[in-house]
Structures are given as structure tokens and as C-alpha cells.
Enzyme design. Sequence first.
Site, PDB file in Angstrom:
ATOM      1  N   GLY A 240      56.166   5.383  10.275  1.00  0.00           N
ATOM      2  CA  GLY A 240      55.996   5.865   8.904  1.00  0.00           C
ATOM      3  C   GLY A 240      57.200   5.500   8.052  1.00  0.00           C
ATOM      4  O   GLY A 240      57.066   4.984   6.955  1.00  0.00           O
ATOM      5  N   PHE A 241      58.381   5.821   8.570  1.00  0.00           N
ATOM      6  CA  PHE A 241      59.653   5.426   7.934  1.00  0.00           C
ATOM      7  C   PHE A 241      59.834   5.991   6.535  1.00  0.00           C
ATOM      8  O   PHE A 241      60.581   5.442   5.737  1.00  0.00           O
ATOM      9  CB  PHE A 241      59.787   3.894   7.896  1.00  0.00           C
ATOM     10  CG  PHE A 241      59.423   3.216   9.189  1.00  0.00           C
ATOM     11  CD1 PHE A 241      60.054   3.565  10.362  1.00  0.00           C
ATOM     12  CD2 PHE A 241      58.431   2.248   9.231  1.00  0.00           C
ATOM     13  CE1 PHE A 241      59.711   2.966  11.557  1.00  0.00           C
ATOM     14  CE2 PHE A 241      58.083   1.637  10.428  1.00  0.00           C
ATOM     15  CZ  PHE A 241      58.732   1.989  11.601  1.00  0.00           C
ATOM     16  N   ARG A 629      73.970  17.898  19.669  1.00  0.00           N
ATOM     17  CA  ARG A 629      73.448  17.827  21.026  1.00  0.00           C
ATOM     18  C   ARG A 629      72.237  16.903  21.077  1.00  0.00           C
ATOM     19  O   ARG A 629      71.331  17.005  20.247  1.00  0.00           O
ATOM     20  CB  ARG A 629      73.027  19.225  21.445  1.00  0.00           C
ATOM     21  CG  ARG A 629      72.507  19.316  22.846  1.00  0.00           C
ATOM     22  CD  ARG A 629      71.848  20.676  22.990  1.00  0.00           C
ATOM     23  NE  ARG A 629      71.969  21.177  24.342  1.00  0.00           N
ATOM     24  CZ  ARG A 629      71.506  22.356  24.715  1.00  0.00           C
ATOM     25  NH1 ARG A 629      70.948  23.153  23.837  1.00  0.00           N
ATOM     26  NH2 ARG A 629      71.611  22.745  25.956  1.00  0.00           N
ATOM     27  N   ASN A 632      67.181  14.150  24.150  1.00  0.00           N
ATOM     28  CA  ASN A 632      66.670  13.235  25.172  1.00  0.00           C
ATOM     29  C   ASN A 632      67.436  11.931  25.042  1.00  0.00           C
ATOM     30  O   ASN A 632      67.333  11.238  24.024  1.00  0.00           O
ATOM     31  CB  ASN A 632      65.160  13.015  24.982  1.00  0.00           C
ATOM     32  CG  ASN A 632      64.561  12.049  25.991  1.00  0.00           C
ATOM     33  OD1 ASN A 632      65.147  11.017  26.315  1.00  0.00           O
ATOM     34  ND2 ASN A 632      63.382  12.379  26.495  1.00  0.00           N
ATOM     35  N   LYS A 634      67.109   9.092  26.298  1.00  0.00           N
ATOM     36  CA  LYS A 634      66.352   7.841  26.201  1.00  0.00           C
ATOM     37  C   LYS A 634      65.697   7.670  24.826  1.00  0.00           C
ATOM     38  O   LYS A 634      65.858   6.636  24.179  1.00  0.00           O
ATOM     39  CB  LYS A 634      65.276   7.805  27.292  1.00  0.00           C
ATOM     40  CG  LYS A 634      64.482   6.504  27.306  1.00  0.00           C
ATOM     41  CD  LYS A 634      63.343   6.556  28.314  1.00  0.00           C
ATOM     42  CE  LYS A 634      63.834   6.217  29.698  1.00  0.00           C
ATOM     43  NZ  LYS A 634      62.737   6.189  30.683  1.00  0.00           N
ATOM     44  N   THR A 635      64.982   8.705  24.381  1.00  0.00           N
ATOM     45  CA  THR A 635      64.322   8.560  23.076  1.00  0.00           C
ATOM     46  C   THR A 635      65.366   8.470  21.963  1.00  0.00           C
ATOM     47  O   THR A 635      65.170   7.760  20.976  1.00  0.00           O
ATOM     48  CB  THR A 635      63.348   9.724  22.795  1.00  0.00           C
ATOM     49  OG1 THR A 635      64.047  10.957  22.919  1.00  0.00           O
ATOM     50  CG2 THR A 635      62.172   9.704  23.756  1.00  0.00           C
ATOM     51  N   GLU A 706      67.450   8.951  11.022  1.00  0.00           N
ATOM     52  CA  GLU A 706      67.808   7.950  10.022  1.00  0.00           C
ATOM     53  C   GLU A 706      69.220   7.403  10.127  1.00  0.00           C
ATOM     54  O   GLU A 706      69.506   6.319   9.634  1.00  0.00           O
ATOM     55  CB  GLU A 706      67.552   8.528   8.624  1.00  0.00           C
ATOM     56  CG  GLU A 706      66.163   9.140   8.617  1.00  0.00           C
ATOM     57  CD  GLU A 706      65.634   9.599   7.292  1.00  0.00           C
ATOM     58  OE1 GLU A 706      65.620   8.804   6.365  1.00  0.00           O
ATOM     59  OE2 GLU A 706      65.210  10.765   7.203  1.00  0.00           O
TER      60      GLU A 706
HETATM   61 MO1  MOS Z   1      62.578   9.119   6.709  1.00  0.00          MO
HETATM   62  S1  MOS Z   1      62.867   8.297   4.805  1.00  0.00           S
HETATM   63  O1  MOS Z   1      60.972   9.691   6.548  1.00  0.00           O
HETATM   64  O2  MOS Z   1      62.666   7.599   7.638  1.00  0.00           O
END
Ligand code: MOS
Length: 744
Positions: A240-241, A629, A632, A634-635, A706
Amino acid sequence: MSTNAPLIGQPMDRTDGVLKVTGQARYAAEFPEARLAHAVMVTSPISSGSIVSIDASRAQALPGVLLVMTYQNALRLPNGGHPPLAPPAGRHLSLLQDNQIHYSNEPVAVVVADTLEHATDAAQQLRIAYQSTPGAHDFTSAKAKAHAPVSPQGRQTDTQRGDVAAGLVNGAVHIDAVYTTPVEHHNPMEPHATMAYWDGPQLTLHDSTQGVSGTRTAVAKTLGVPPEDVHVISPFLGGGFGGKGSSWSHVVLCAMAAKQTGRPVRLVLTRPQMFGSVGARPRTEQHLVLAAHRDGTLTAMQHDSISNTSMIEDWTETCCMVTRMMYAVPNQLTTHRLVQLNLGTPTFMRAPGETTGSFALESAMDELAWSLKMDPIALRLKNYAEVDPQENKPFSSKALRQCYAIGAEQFGWSRRTARPRSMRSGNTLIGLGMASATYPANRSPAGAVARILPDGTAQVGSGTQDLGTGTYTVMTQVCADALGFPPDKIHFTLGDSSLPPAPGSGGSQSAASVSPAVHDACMQARNQLIALALADNASPVHGVDVADVSVENGWVVSISNPSLRDPAGAILARAGGRPIEAVASVKPGEERSEFSMHSFGAVFAEVHVDADLGTIRVPRIVGVYDVGRVLNEKTARSQMMGGMVWGISAAFEEDTLLDERYGRFVNMNLAEYHVPVNADIGTLEVSFINEPDPHINSLGVRGIGEIGLTGVVAALANAVYHATGVRVRDLPITLDKVLMPTRV
Ligand code: MOS
């Protein structure tokens, strides 16, 4: 306390991984529905003007066509389709309520047919005549009419501290430079997609959305129906970003088409349609002025940012946010201005403001370091902000010093020779660059429900979303630790507006907001389970002191005498077979007024530039992050690697090219809108400080969505300068700019 090793932090595999790789994970456009009809959106070829006439006769006569929806026959919406809601819930949408055109690719019709092929064919047969008026497409000339936005995304438009003019005079060394970044478009693998059906007054939407609650509110208010009548389902997203952080026109249009045809309707945007009505990162032009003493102490900083918005709504790329909090500069002025263009309204795109802003700020800091003949890390340490200089508050936690130190060591920063163009291997110019990364640690109210079932499993749910980043997995880990259940006995659900509401998955806030709610609900359920067992004469743990009891592997067990134990299923069965249920609702408290909350990181990049051709390769990026903290390993690592890949993309590839004659983007597809492929990516090394933030929430968890993109672009740009001696301030950095630099 459980004697089992905590699952939180472990690099657990994705709980939804098998579903995804076997095609069982169902995305918005994949839900089957009887009598499903297919919609195709028709968009405007002009950027400004109006529709003069529509000839739908040929389209309507084609086989299978159910509806040609245009402004002439579309459902009339209250308030012209513009409910009084602030973004992201309330965007200014194009819902066929009038004949006006504000940008190219704006929806002008929706054609619905029994098959996608029939709908596509009919859409092409629709004849629409337009009256074109001159549109504003040229950023540079429109700048003369730039305006100040009102409180962009709730932030201050401008800030001022100290006396900038005096600070500038005071400084011995100055940097005065303009950095520019292009319009960029979100291109998640899964395009925007919606399926809508009505059952009487009840509307169900399968939508690819970053916020099921936000979508419910936005769609309900726009259609003028009660929110309780709208059910939004979004179990999986293919990315989605930020682009799916608002409900755009197609979502409401799909609901309208379903209403008007009386059929379930599916509407999927084509890739070219992703360039217009569903947001973008706007173009930015950022003017930075820095002044410092010879020892590197900053005396003043000014950051003026201009970005484009549309003609219909103000949306600001808040480039100055990083500048306000990053360095301990006493005198500072920051401003945001907007230029109106006939383009679709921009929106959140991965670290909106921080990505573009940190490119400019961290490039300028690098330029200052060169001017001072100072090591770029030393310059940053010289101006290290021990407290938030704008808010005058301590940081909830900040381990940026460690990030610089560990990153420098791991990267081998000491091998960097000071002069530009001084490291080379044959015909390859080698450049090493670094930059700081940061992103605010946002948190919003969130709810969760936890149930322990008589079969000994637990069902836990929250109305959050998983964009592909691992929400299912990390929440399962939180549940497992809180309940004392093995993860394979936990079924975590999300992406459904009937679950307790959680915030939209944007602003990197999901983990920090949702995990405390999930933890709280699970702890309550666990305590109920323990109480039930202890009170039950028939339980092996009956009469054991509550302080001596734990839940492990789904069993209530005496810590001092582990032979006394009772499985959850048996406890519930004896109590009548009813599930235990606990609901939690948590929200940020006073800590937000006491502390400034941010994540931090240090990014180091190596670039190789061909001395003759100017081609740039990125063999290695090292990033060290303080994100509180880590839930996970890995993710989290994957998320940061994704940010680094995007950094390479933004630095060297992404650029939406506008034909300024027509206001039309010319590279509206993934062949010509360049993003990196595997061959573009070298070694990406990610590590975490992994210290819980003591103030943000009960788990010490900050978001990591982000921050991975911030700082990367500047680190790369700084490395290109080190390699070549050419400072490129205009993204993307392409070989022509390296070979034929514009002299400033
Ligand atoms: Mo955030 S702007 O929903 O990657």
C-alpha cells in the site's frame, strides 16, 4: 512468568506465508460472489475543463452491458459527494456528480458488464466530448502563486525558533542550496481493487485498504448511510505504501455501481489508472540554508519547502519535519508552501515528508561537512540533539550515537579517504556516504478482542491491517507470550471493520498502537483462565496460590510444582464449554506530552560509478536502527531492507514524467516507471539496537514501517558526491547528471 523463552523478538516465519505462496490468501479482487458484475473505470484524457457531451448508445448496446454510469445518471450523493471530513477519511473525490475535470486520469464514467471483457469493450466504445481549458502544469511558473497550507496533516505549517538572521550572520561557513524531488507514484504489486455488494441497506466492501475503519467512515459519510451499515473486509494487501491509506474515488464508485445495478460489482484499477486518482508523492523544491562555526556548531538553519497539490484539495509533503527535530540548532525557520497544479491530489507515500526532507537536509549536512573539511559523522555528533530542539522535550529514548558508531564500524567508514574522487579501482570511482535516518514514533488508540475456546485454541482479533509487512505474525507472537499459548494454537484475525477498531496502517503506527491492545486483551483472558482453574475443585491446580501460577503451552501450571497442571480446553469444558472473552481498548497517555518520540538510524552506502559512463551501482548499504523493541527480527529486517531498496529506487530510478502541454504523465506503467530489480540490489545489512522504548507503551515497541526509507537517498547521494565530486541535488540521480553536472 512463563519459563518458556519469549516469542517476541524471535525471527518467527510469517504465519500467513504458506497461505500466500500457495495462493490461498484471498485479496480484495479474488472473493467469489454469485452474479458478480465487472466494472471498468473510464478516465479523462484532459487535465482541465469539462465534459460537453456523452454518447453512450454504442456502449450500452453491446452484449452483457449492465450500466454506463456517468455524471448524467450516477447516484446523487449528499453534499455533492464531499462530506465534511478531514483527510485521510475525507478526500476530495471525483464521484460523477458534475461534469468538471480537474486532472488527467480523473474518473469520468464507470461501465459495468457481466464480464470484464464486455465491460472493457464497452468502456472503449463510450464517446465523451470534452471542452478543454488551459491547465496549470508547470510547477516553476505556478510557484508565483504558492500558498501556505493550513496545518498540514495536523502539523504546524511554519516554525521559527531563535533568530535566524542573527544566526546566519554569526556562522563562518554557509551552505545555500536547492534540492528537488520528482512526482513519484506508489506501485504496490496489488493494484487498488474493490468489490461491493448491497444487501438491503447493508453494504459490504472487499477493499484493498490500509484502514478498514477509515474506509467504513469515509464511504458511509460520502454515501450518506450509517457507518454501522458498512462492513469493510481486507484480510490481505499486496502493498500500500500510503497509497491505500485513503479511500479514493473508485471505492465509492464501486459501491454506487453495485447499488445502481443491484449486483455485486468488482472494480480493479489498471496500472495506468494508478497514476492519477489514487495519490502520489508530490514534486518538491526545498531551499536549505545552513550556517555553522568553523568547529561545525550549527548557528542557523532555514528550510523552505514547496510541493505541488491538486486544484481540488490541499495536501502537503511535510519536508521540514525532520529539520525541526534533528539537530540542536538554536536558530531555525521552516516553511511549507503549496503550488496548485491540474494533477491528482498527492498523498502519504512511505515516510511522506521524511523521505524527501531527509534527502535535502542530510545532503546539506554533507555539503557542510565538505565545506568544513570535517567528517560527516563528527559534524552530526557536534550538533547531536540531546532533547527535541523544537518541542523542548526529552526523547523517550534515542540511541542514535550507538547507531552511528556501530554502523561506522560495520561499514568500515574509516577506510574512506577524505577527498572526493579519491577512491577508485580501475575505471570505477568508489564513493562512501552516510546519513541519519529518523521517523516519528506515532501511536493511536486501538482495540482488540481475545477469546480462549473450549478446544484449547485462542482467537484474537483487531481491526488492524497487514500490508504484507507481518502484522499477523508479530501479533501472534504478542498473543503467544501474553496468553502462554503456543503460536500454532493462536488464530489472529484482522482486516475487518467488525473487529474492535484500530488505526489505519500508516504513519508507522500499527505495531506501537495495536500490540499493547492485543497484549492487554490476552492478559485479561489469561487471568480469567487462571481464575477459572483455581476456583474449580476438579482442577489439578485448585487451591494453588495465584502468584505461583503460570500459563505455559496452553496449560495452567503451578510454577513451584509443575506436575500440577491443567490444559485450557479441560478448564473450559468443565466450566460449561463457553469461551472466555476479553476486550481491550488502549490509548496513548500523558507520556506524549512529556516526551518527544522518534525512531533513529544511521545509513551507510557504497556506490560504484563508471568514470566514463556515469552508471551507478550500489554494492552495499549498512543500516543500524534504534526502533525500540523489535517484535520479530526477521520481519523487521525485511521491512528495513525494503526501505533500502526503495531508497535505491528513489535515488536513481523513480521519476514520473509529466507532459506539461497536456498535464498527462507519460510513463504510467511499470515498463517505463523504473523501480529496481534484483540485479540492482547488492548487499543490504540491517541491524537493530533493540532496546525497548521505556515510555511509548507497555511493550516498548515503536513502529518501523517507514524509517527504512529515510536517510537512504541522502546516503547514496552523498556517496555519489564522494565518488565523483559531482553534487546532484535533483532526484533521480541519473548518469547524465553525473557526467554533465549543472553548475550552480
Ligand atoms: Mo505509510 S505513508 O502508509 O508507508
